[in-house]
Design a protein around this motif. Sequence first.
Motif, PDB file in Angstrom:
ATOM      1  N   UNK B 119      -1.621 -11.804   2.097  1.00 47.75           N
ATOM      2  CA  UNK B 119      -0.786 -10.660   1.720  1.00 47.75           C
ATOM      3  C   UNK B 119      -0.062 -10.198   2.986  1.00 47.75           C
ATOM      4  N   UNK B 120       1.234 -10.372   3.005  1.00 50.66           N
ATOM      5  CA  UNK B 120       1.985  -9.920   4.188  1.00 50.66           C
ATOM      6  C   UNK B 120       2.867  -8.749   3.772  1.00 50.66           C
ATOM      7  N   UNK B 121       2.592  -7.620   4.366  1.00 46.90           N
ATOM      8  CA  UNK B 121       3.363  -6.427   4.033  1.00 46.90           C
ATOM      9  C   UNK B 121       4.228  -6.009   5.205  1.00 46.90           C
ATOM     10  N   UNK B 122       4.795  -4.825   5.072  1.00 48.97           N
ATOM     11  CA  UNK B 122       5.684  -4.316   6.116  1.00 48.97           C
ATOM     12  C   UNK B 122       4.943  -3.998   7.403  1.00 48.97           C
ATOM     13  N   UNK B 123       3.729  -3.496   7.280  1.00 45.75           N
ATOM     14  CA  UNK B 123       3.004  -3.001   8.454  1.00 45.75           C
ATOM     15  C   UNK B 123       1.828  -3.867   8.863  1.00 45.75           C
ATOM     16  N   UNK B 124       1.296  -4.633   7.937  1.00 41.92           N
ATOM     17  CA  UNK B 124       0.107  -5.408   8.273  1.00 41.92           C
ATOM     18  C   UNK B 124       0.049  -6.680   7.443  1.00 41.92           C
ATOM     19  N   UNK B 125      -0.831  -7.565   7.841  1.00 35.62           N
ATOM     20  CA  UNK B 125      -1.045  -8.754   7.021  1.00 35.62           C
ATOM     21  C   UNK B 125      -2.541  -8.894   6.780  1.00 35.62           C
ATOM     22  N   UNK B 126      -2.866  -9.512   5.660  1.00 36.39           N
ATOM     23  CA  UNK B 126      -4.280  -9.607   5.284  1.00 36.39           C
ATOM     24  C   UNK B 126      -4.564 -10.968   4.693  1.00 36.39           C
TER      25      UNK B 126
END
Lengths: 406, 294
Positions: B119-126
């Motif tokens: 999951x790659x978002x605007x602020x972090x990735x998981x």
Amino acid sequence: MSTVLTSEAQEQLNHIRYSRDTVHAHSPAIQKLFNLVIDYVDDAEKAGKNGTKVIWAGVPWAMPLIYSAGAIPVAFSEVGRISGQEAITVSEDYYQMPAETCSMVKATAGEWHLRKQAGTSITRIFGSSSGCEPYNLAWEVMKKEGFDVYTSDVVYRAPGVEGERYEELVRYFVDEIHDFNEWLTGSREIDKESLHREIVRKNYLMRRMREIMDLRLQHPFHVKSLGIMYLMNGLTHYFGKPEEYTEVLDALVEELSGLETDEAERQRAIPLIWTGGSGQEFGIYETIDDAGGSLLGFVSSPYTRDFPEDIDPVESVARFQLQSQMAGASIYRRHVIEQQVDRIQARGLILYGYLGCSFGSVTREIYRDYFHNKGIPSINLEGTFQVGAPSGQLLTRIKAFIEMLS
Amino acid sequence: MSDLKEIIDPGLLSTVTGDIAVGLDLGSRTGKGVLLAGGKLYTAITPTGVFMQETADKLLDKLLKQSRVARENIAYIVGTGYGRIALNFGVTGHKIVTEISCHAMGSHYLNAKVRSIVDIGGQDSKAIRVNPATGKVIEFIMNDKCAAGTGRFLEKVAHLLDLTLEQLGAEALKADAPADVSSQCVVFAESEVISLKAKGVSAANIAAGIHLATARRVRNLVNRIGLEPDLVFSGGVSNNPGMTHALEELLGHPISKVKLDTIFAGALGAAIFAQKAASSTDEELGDYALLKTK
Ligand code: SF4
């Protein structure tokens, strides 16, 4: 001196008051505990002004000795609670500490500086050298600032050290303790009777704490996360008031013993173990509580075994330390974590450390791997030592971790 | 609007109830919403504003307009994402659940075989591991300390190359010799990009190099929890084709195709949680004990 509190620290104080008056409204013992927390540094400053010997002390093994000499220790861990961004700015700008330096070191050095300026009565610092390079830097800085700084050597028991090598470590440590006493009192001679009394007190308190932790298994939500954190912190330094702290533990044992078992409460709790320092971002504790987690296992403060009472008290201090999880190698603490995992049937481990601490991050990785292979999930949290709101991501992590375990 | 039958994994379709449920995923950059009603799935998207509640209300309005559902008929709302803390929906039952659980549940409902999620978002990735039997999280790891491996990083690079974020991914696919971008730090990568530009390296090759550098960072996360197929790529960056390509290349594993833009995976998971909460008592929720909490 009335404490120089930044607005962040004021907010923190309000949070403690809220925890005392609202979250723990049902527990007179925890309310009393929070009163000790709130007054700790201010009262120590007052005692210092009135002529009592008061020192900043960052070495847990020395606490009984400090009390036995009639002095009051103010633990470094309390500096975090009262220092905010201003202290960090002093360290970074005035002392030119790099931004990536551990926030514990920056917060303490900056806070001491600010207190010196405000005319503090606590002008002596006792730390341990070589264990932490950033702190070694801070000692030098504080000496220049005019503090009387003394550091004792870290006695490190490597894995598997036994027999004559171990005895050598004990002798070396005993010597270190005498050296420290000389700095503290002006004499190498230790008042052994008084130290023995402190050891007996410490054993009593640790036994009380074990009772509390056992009782909490039946009542996991009676003491919330912030309460248990401060209860444990106090076991090291008693907030400068050993008698009052003893009353807190006695009262809490009584309180918990009088409760009826609520099976639903017990079933609902997600048993967790906390290891590492205590974070000043109180939102973390609130999130644990809100998500249904209960910190039933604690590995930061050694309380699971007693000091030997039948030997020379100085040697007892040395042996206690070298036998404990604080002996140096991470394997000793790992054993304690393992015992706690079994004892509370832990569903997860919280590995907490301060940003910028390279020592801590390595051990956390070792623990993560080890317990992962045993099927115990963990979460590695890095926070700041000084007060301030936790980052949203930190809270997301902790909440998601507990959701995962639920 | 789509038919649930076309989107949800057939094996799980029967667990979707008739309750009207809403999931709102308020990311740091974009707010996403999913509404489930009458066998249909509605989606809405809007940039995240300064005030999370306003963004949430806007999403809700869009969903209600599309579906013609009356607000009072919503059985339950679950909020998730970066802005979830601030949400309040008055009398309508609502809860907050972390985006990690929601992405896991959403991906599970899109493909019940899914076991890993990036999951790659605007602020972090998981990187998240999911239990394929329940859709619950087994393990997760999150990079939140710096911009490397996040949408923020890609946005910064796009700006340096005078491209929009959308163009950056498409540009990367045109590369013939991806540039070697060694730095994973946004500050250093910035100067690397400038010097690559000065050396005359094409925007396509720089873009591909940057995607690979980002994907390397994400691969490290995935390696720590262990990749198990099927793999879903979700979050705001998931519809960047350059990133999908770089991830597949580096992970050596195809990303599963699902029938919903996975930028909505978190909102879908939230909507599924909302349905479960609407139709069960707290006691019945059992496995979903998280919904019993604040
Ligand atoms: S947290 Fe780590 S770096 Fe910071 S003072 Fe402690 S040992 Fe030193």
